[in-house]
Structures are given as C-alpha cells and as structure tokens.
Design a protein around this motif. Structure first.
Motif, short mmCIF file in Angstrom:
data_model
loop_
_atom_site.label_atom_id
_atom_site.label_comp_id
_atom_site.label_asym_id
_atom_site.label_seq_id
_atom_site.Cartn_x
_atom_site.Cartn_y
_atom_site.Cartn_z
N LYS A 161 0.89 -1.22 0.02
CA LYS A 161 -0.04 0.10 0.10
C LYS A 161 1.06 1.31 0.08
CE LYS A 161 -3.84 -2.42 2.50
NZ LYS A 161 -4.71 -2.33 3.70
N THR A 162 2.16 1.25 0.51
CA THR A 162 3.10 2.14 0.42
C THR A 162 4.44 1.89 0.22
OG1 THR A 162 4.09 4.13 1.98
CG2 THR A 162 3.32 2.14 3.02
N TYR A 163 4.98 2.71 -0.45
CA TYR A 163 6.57 2.32 -0.57
C TYR A 163 7.52 3.11 0.15
CZ TYR A 163 4.83 0.47 -5.13
OH TYR A 163 4.38 -0.20 -6.07
N ASN A 164 6.94 3.80 1.30
CA ASN A 164 7.73 4.40 2.26
C ASN A 164 8.34 3.47 3.35
OD1 ASN A 164 6.76 6.67 1.04
ND2 ASN A 164 5.33 7.12 2.75
N CYS A 165 9.63 3.78 3.66
CA CYS A 165 10.72 2.91 4.63
C CYS A 165 11.53 4.24 5.28
CB CYS A 165 11.47 2.20 3.84
SG CYS A 165 10.46 1.03 2.80
N ARG A 166 11.79 4.05 6.59
CA ARG A 166 12.70 4.99 7.08
C ARG A 166 14.11 4.10 7.19
NH1 ARG A 166 9.99 5.23 11.36
NH2 ARG A 166 11.44 4.10 12.99
N ILE A 167 15.05 4.62 6.69
CA ILE A 167 16.29 4.09 6.56
C ILE A 167 17.18 4.50 7.66
CG2 ILE A 167 18.51 3.67 5.43
CD1 ILE A 167 17.07 3.09 2.82
N GLU A 168 17.37 3.93 8.70
CA GLU A 168 18.51 4.58 9.63
C GLU A 168 19.90 4.35 9.54
OE1 GLU A 168 17.14 2.09 13.18
OE2 GLU A 168 15.01 2.36 12.83
#
Length: 248
Positions: A161-168
């Motif tokens: 549903k989303t292509y958002n990821c938070r890379i740390e």
C-alpha cells in the motif's frame, strides 16, 4: 497462547521464506515439522519475506497453541527433525496480540561481496572482480537516509500500500576479505536491498556520479535503478521488537 520462534537458515535450497505452490520454502518445512511435534496442524506467520536463495541469521515467526508448551523441549525436538540448514535458536511465549511481522520495530540486512575467488565463500558471498570505489558508494548510501519513498528499488509487481521506509543505517565496511553493506530500516520492500546494492555498485564502478542517487530515488522508476545483485550474498541479520512483547 502465542509463541515466537527465533530461527536461522541457509537459503540455497529454498524458494524463499514464504510458502509457494510448487517450490519448497522455509515456512513449509518449519510448519510440517512443527505440526508433527505438536500432533496437530500448525500455521506460522513470519516476520517478513526473504527471496529465493537469501539467508537469515535471525528470523522470527509466531504460532498459536492452546496448551502450555515446554519451550526447551520443543526447541530440542524441532532441531532434531529439521534439516541441517534450518536451526531454532529460541522459542518463547509472547503476548496474545503479539505479531511477528507487524510488531517488528526494525530489520537489518547485510550484503557480502568478495573480490577474489574463495572456495569457502561461493555460496555465502557474491564474487565481484571489478574494482569499486568504496568511498563513492558510502557517499551514495548516505543519501538514502534523506528519503522515505523507495518505489524505484521495489519489485514492480507487488501489492504493498505504500513504498515508504525509514532507513536508519546504510554503509559499506571492509571486514576481513569481504566488503559488507549494512542497512537497517523500519521495513523493506520486496527486492529492495538487492536493488540498492546493485545501484551502489554501478556508482562505485563510476558508471554514474554520486548525485545520480537523488535522480534515481526521485524518479520512482525501477528502470532507473541498477540491476539486482545475486541473492546468495544477502542476509537478514537482525529484527528488533518492543521489550514488553515477551512474557516473563
């Protein structure tokens, strides 16, 4: 009652983690053996998917059972029955609403590269003989942390549903005879890490400037990113959960 299984596996013989209609998977083998031990059909839910040939140094899955289990005995029995390329590290009781996939806070992967032929690494690292500029690759990797939409690195046919990821974290390190890429994020898209590594390699081979990484990500087009690197160099290495998920 809900239980978590912590396991590891060498992925060469499997068509990934998730059950497949006509191919053997890690999930299928684990479910079959767990069902035999429990003497009832058991379904397990994994923390995520790994593609065919990808390895896991740490994976989690959950299952439900209506009786109190001796976790140490269950671990022993499963390890006795499972093939040598799947190993159970721990089994423990968790909250009833705990979920192996949705409760994970972060996931970490490594990609391993060797640059000279090594008889002992052929199934564990990708052999890349061409020279690559590690400094440029790390400069490009640092750009990843400035973005959240990674559609350009996702497999095109996917149901997310989303292509958002938070890379740390995203960085290359020289470790003994290997180059190892370390990446940590709250979630990953299918094929994302292998596509990122392929893109960084092309930048490291001076096919593109470091600044090209901005254009690739902003394009949201898989065709703009580099080719996916081979699966056998990729490892799922760590999954983090809230501390209160495990029952004492």
């Amino acid at each position: 009652m809900r239980y978590f299984i912590e396991l590891s596996y060498f992925g060469k013989a499997y068509h990934g983690w998730q059950n497949q209609p006509n191919s053997i998977s890690v999930q299928e083998v684990l479910e079959e053996n767990l069902s035999k031990v429990l003497r009832k059909s058991a379904e397990i839910v994994g923390a995520g998917r790994t593609d065919a040939g990808v390895h896991a140094k740490q994976m989690f899955a959950h299952f439900d059972h209506n009786e109190v289990l001796d976790e140490a005995l269950l671990k022993y029995k499963l390890n006795s029955m499972l093939p040598k390329d799947i190993a159970i590290a721990d089994i423990f009781k968790v909250r009833e609403d705990a979920h192996a996939r949705f409760d994970a806070i972060s996931r970490s992967y490594e990609y391993h590269i060797v640059q000279e032929k090594d008889a002992f690494e052929q199934d564990f690292a990708w052999l890349l003989r061409q020279k690559i500029d590690l400094k440029k690759m790390n400069e490009a990797a640092s750009i990843l942390k400035a973005y959240t939409n990674f559609k350009c690195f996702s497999r095109s046919r996917t149901d997310v549903k989303t292509y958002n990821c938070r890379i740390e974290q995203a960085e290359w390190k020289k470790e003994d005879n290997k180059l190892v890429f370390h990446i940590t994020a709250d979630r990953f898209l299918r094929n994302m890490v292998r596509a990122i590594v392929g893109t960084l390699i092309e930048i490291g081979q001076n096919k593109y400037p470091v600044s090209q990484m901005h254009k690739i990500i902003e394009s949201e087009d898989r065709g703009e990113a580099g080719a996916s690197v081979p699966a056998h160099g990729l490892y799922l290495t760590r999954i983090i959960y809230p501390e209160n998920i495990r029952l004492k």
